[in-house]
Design a protein around this motif. Structure first.
Motif, PDB file in Angstrom:
ATOM      1  N   LYS A 113       5.468  18.517 -17.856  1.00  0.00           N
ATOM      2  CA  LYS A 113       6.694  17.869 -18.334  1.00  0.00           C
ATOM      3  C   LYS A 113       6.344  16.707 -19.253  1.00  0.00           C
ATOM      4  N   ALA A 114       7.330  16.252 -19.986  1.00  0.00           N
ATOM      5  CA  ALA A 114       7.144  15.077 -20.851  1.00  0.00           C
ATOM      6  C   ALA A 114       6.710  13.895 -19.991  1.00  0.00           C
ATOM      7  N   PRO A 115       5.879  13.021 -20.540  1.00  0.00           N
ATOM      8  CA  PRO A 115       5.402  11.884 -19.749  1.00  0.00           C
ATOM      9  C   PRO A 115       6.538  11.038 -19.180  1.00  0.00           C
ATOM     10  N   GLY A 116       6.307  10.587 -17.960  1.00  0.00           N
ATOM     11  CA  GLY A 116       7.238   9.698 -17.278  1.00  0.00           C
ATOM     12  C   GLY A 116       6.471   8.528 -16.702  1.00  0.00           C
ATOM     13  N   ASP A 117       7.189   7.494 -16.321  1.00  0.00           N
ATOM     14  CA  ASP A 117       6.560   6.308 -15.739  1.00  0.00           C
ATOM     15  C   ASP A 117       6.978   6.165 -14.284  1.00  0.00           C
ATOM     16  N   VAL A 118       6.042   5.708 -13.475  1.00  0.00           N
ATOM     17  CA  VAL A 118       6.274   5.512 -12.050  1.00  0.00           C
ATOM     18  C   VAL A 118       5.822   4.100 -11.689  1.00  0.00           C
ATOM     19  N   THR A 119       6.678   3.369 -10.984  1.00  0.00           N
ATOM     20  CA  THR A 119       6.331   2.039 -10.486  1.00  0.00           C
ATOM     21  C   THR A 119       6.629   2.025  -8.994  1.00  0.00           C
ATOM     22  N   LEU A 120       5.574   1.856  -8.188  1.00  0.00           N
ATOM     23  CA  LEU A 120       5.694   1.948  -6.742  1.00  0.00           C
ATOM     24  C   LEU A 120       4.920   0.826  -6.061  1.00  0.00           C
ATOM     25  N   ASP A 121       5.269   0.583  -4.817  1.00  0.00           N
ATOM     26  CA  ASP A 121       4.444  -0.222  -3.926  1.00  0.00           C
ATOM     27  C   ASP A 121       3.819   0.752  -2.939  1.00  0.00           C
ATOM     28  N   ILE A 122       2.530   0.576  -2.691  1.00  0.00           N
ATOM     29  CA  ILE A 122       1.767   1.540  -1.896  1.00  0.00           C
ATOM     30  C   ILE A 122       1.132   0.850  -0.699  1.00  0.00           C
ATOM     31  N   LEU A 123       1.122   1.571   0.419  1.00  0.00           N
ATOM     32  CA  LEU A 123       0.377   1.200   1.618  1.00  0.00           C
ATOM     33  C   LEU A 123      -0.632   2.312   1.859  1.00  0.00           C
ATOM     34  N   LEU A 124      -1.913   1.957   1.925  1.00  0.00           N
ATOM     35  CA  LEU A 124      -2.967   2.915   2.240  1.00  0.00           C
ATOM     36  C   LEU A 124      -3.617   2.499   3.549  1.00  0.00           C
ATOM     37  N   VAL A 125      -3.908   3.481   4.404  1.00  0.00           N
ATOM     38  CA  VAL A 125      -4.635   3.229   5.647  1.00  0.00           C
ATOM     39  C   VAL A 125      -5.926   4.026   5.587  1.00  0.00           C
ATOM     40  N   TRP A 126      -7.034   3.321   5.658  1.00  0.00           N
ATOM     41  CA  TRP A 126      -8.360   3.922   5.582  1.00  0.00           C
ATOM     42  C   TRP A 126      -9.046   3.800   6.939  1.00  0.00           C
ATOM     43  N   ALA A 127      -9.817   4.812   7.303  1.00  0.00           N
ATOM     44  CA  ALA A 127     -10.594   4.804   8.545  1.00  0.00           C
ATOM     45  C   ALA A 127     -12.075   4.864   8.190  1.00  0.00           C
ATOM     46  N   LYS A 128     -12.866   4.071   8.883  1.00  0.00           N
ATOM     47  CA  LYS A 128     -14.311   4.083   8.651  1.00  0.00           C
ATOM     48  C   LYS A 128     -14.915   5.205   9.483  1.00  0.00           C
ATOM     49  N   VAL A 129     -15.542   6.147   8.812  1.00  0.00           N
ATOM     50  CA  VAL A 129     -16.195   7.282   9.462  1.00  0.00           C
ATOM     51  C   VAL A 129     -17.671   7.177   9.118  1.00  0.00           C
ATOM     52  N   LYS A 130     -18.480   6.876  10.132  1.00  0.00           N
ATOM     53  CA  LYS A 130     -19.889   6.532   9.921  1.00  0.00           C
ATOM     54  C   LYS A 130     -19.927   5.357   8.962  1.00  0.00           C
ATOM     55  N   ASN A 131     -20.473   5.507   7.773  1.00  0.00           N
ATOM     56  CA  ASN A 131     -20.510   4.378   6.831  1.00  0.00           C
ATOM     57  C   ASN A 131     -19.559   4.551   5.672  1.00  0.00           C
ATOM     58  N   ASP A 132     -18.701   5.571   5.724  1.00  0.00           N
ATOM     59  CA  ASP A 132     -17.787   5.857   4.622  1.00  0.00           C
ATOM     60  C   ASP A 132     -16.348   5.544   5.025  1.00  0.00           C
ATOM     61  N   TRP A 133     -15.563   5.160   4.030  1.00  0.00           N
ATOM     62  CA  TRP A 133     -14.135   4.937   4.231  1.00  0.00           C
ATOM     63  C   TRP A 133     -13.379   6.165   3.745  1.00  0.00           C
ATOM     64  N   LYS A 134     -12.503   6.693   4.606  1.00  0.00           N
ATOM     65  CA  LYS A 134     -11.715   7.893   4.297  1.00  0.00           C
ATOM     66  C   LYS A 134     -10.239   7.565   4.436  1.00  0.00           C
ATOM     67  N   LEU A 135      -9.444   8.106   3.503  1.00  0.00           N
ATOM     68  CA  LEU A 135      -8.009   7.865   3.530  1.00  0.00           C
ATOM     69  C   LEU A 135      -7.359   8.668   4.650  1.00  0.00           C
ATOM     70  N   LEU A 136      -6.640   7.972   5.513  1.00  0.00           N
ATOM     71  CA  LEU A 136      -5.939   8.593   6.633  1.00  0.00           C
ATOM     72  C   LEU A 136      -4.438   8.692   6.357  1.00  0.00           C
ATOM     73  N   ALA A 137      -3.875   7.678   5.703  1.00  0.00           N
ATOM     74  CA  ALA A 137      -2.427   7.669   5.475  1.00  0.00           C
ATOM     75  C   ALA A 137      -2.099   6.897   4.204  1.00  0.00           C
ATOM     76  N   ARG A 138      -1.019   7.330   3.572  1.00  0.00           N
ATOM     77  CA  ARG A 138      -0.521   6.655   2.377  1.00  0.00           C
ATOM     78  C   ARG A 138       0.988   6.725   2.415  1.00  0.00           C
ATOM     79  N   GLN A 139       1.651   5.631   2.087  1.00  0.00           N
ATOM     80  CA  GLN A 139       3.095   5.624   1.980  1.00  0.00           C
ATOM     81  C   GLN A 139       3.479   4.868   0.733  1.00  0.00           C
ATOM     82  N   ALA A 140       4.302   5.488  -0.075  1.00  0.00           N
ATOM     83  CA  ALA A 140       4.825   4.870  -1.295  1.00  0.00           C
ATOM     84  C   ALA A 140       6.287   4.533  -1.094  1.00  0.00           C
TER      85      ALA A 140
END
Length: 147
Positions: A113-140
């Motif tokens: 589609k033709a380009p559009g613009d998005v403006t959001l506030d985001i909450l990300l929840v990351w979990a530490k798995v061993k030494n890496d951070w992995k995304l568990l949840a996101r809410q916009a």
């Protein structure tokens, strides 16, 4: 003498914990940046490497993707981010969990589609798995309009 030793050990532990939180904040911020770039590229392996299978990804319109749907939409360009700019990011570490909040500004061309613009506030929840951070949840949510 014992009081001095206990006080010194307490100080060392406090400094050590504070340094670990700083390192974790830097590491999870770096993971969030990798996610931003992977969302623009749509590279399936990059996206999959940053998320947990249990991912719940909430859109501002109410739809919730699981991990497979999240990756498929970006890899197929059904959701196509041309640009993503992040501002006002905060990172909070709570044990092996990190909470990131930020403003998200993007240009999209979903499914060609033709380009559009998005403006959001985001909450990300990351979990530490061993030494890496992995995304568990996101809410916009739609960004609050300034008065």
């Amino acid at each position: 003498m014992i009081k001095k030793i206990i006080l010194a050990l307490s100080f060392i532990m406090t400094v050590s914990i504070s340094a670990q939180k700083t390192n974790d904040k830097d590491a999870v911020a770096a993971a969030a940046e990798k996610l931003r770039l992977a969302m623009i590229s749509g590279e399936k392996s990059s996206l999959e490497s940053l998320i947990l299978p249990e991912l719940t990804y909430g859109h501002s319109g109410g739809h919730i993707d699981d991990s497979k749907e999240f990756v498929e939409k970006l890899a197929s360009k059904k959701s196509d981010f041309l640009t993503i700019d992040i501002t006002n990011q905060t990172v909070q570490i709570v044990g092996n969990t990190a909470i990131i909040r930020h403003h998200f500004y993007a240009t999209t061309a979903d499914a060609g589609k033709a380009p559009g613009d998005v403006t959001l506030d985001i909450l990300l929840v990351w979990a530490k798995v061993k030494n890496d951070w992995k995304l568990l949840a996101r809410q916009a949510v739609k960004a609050e309009k300034k008065k």
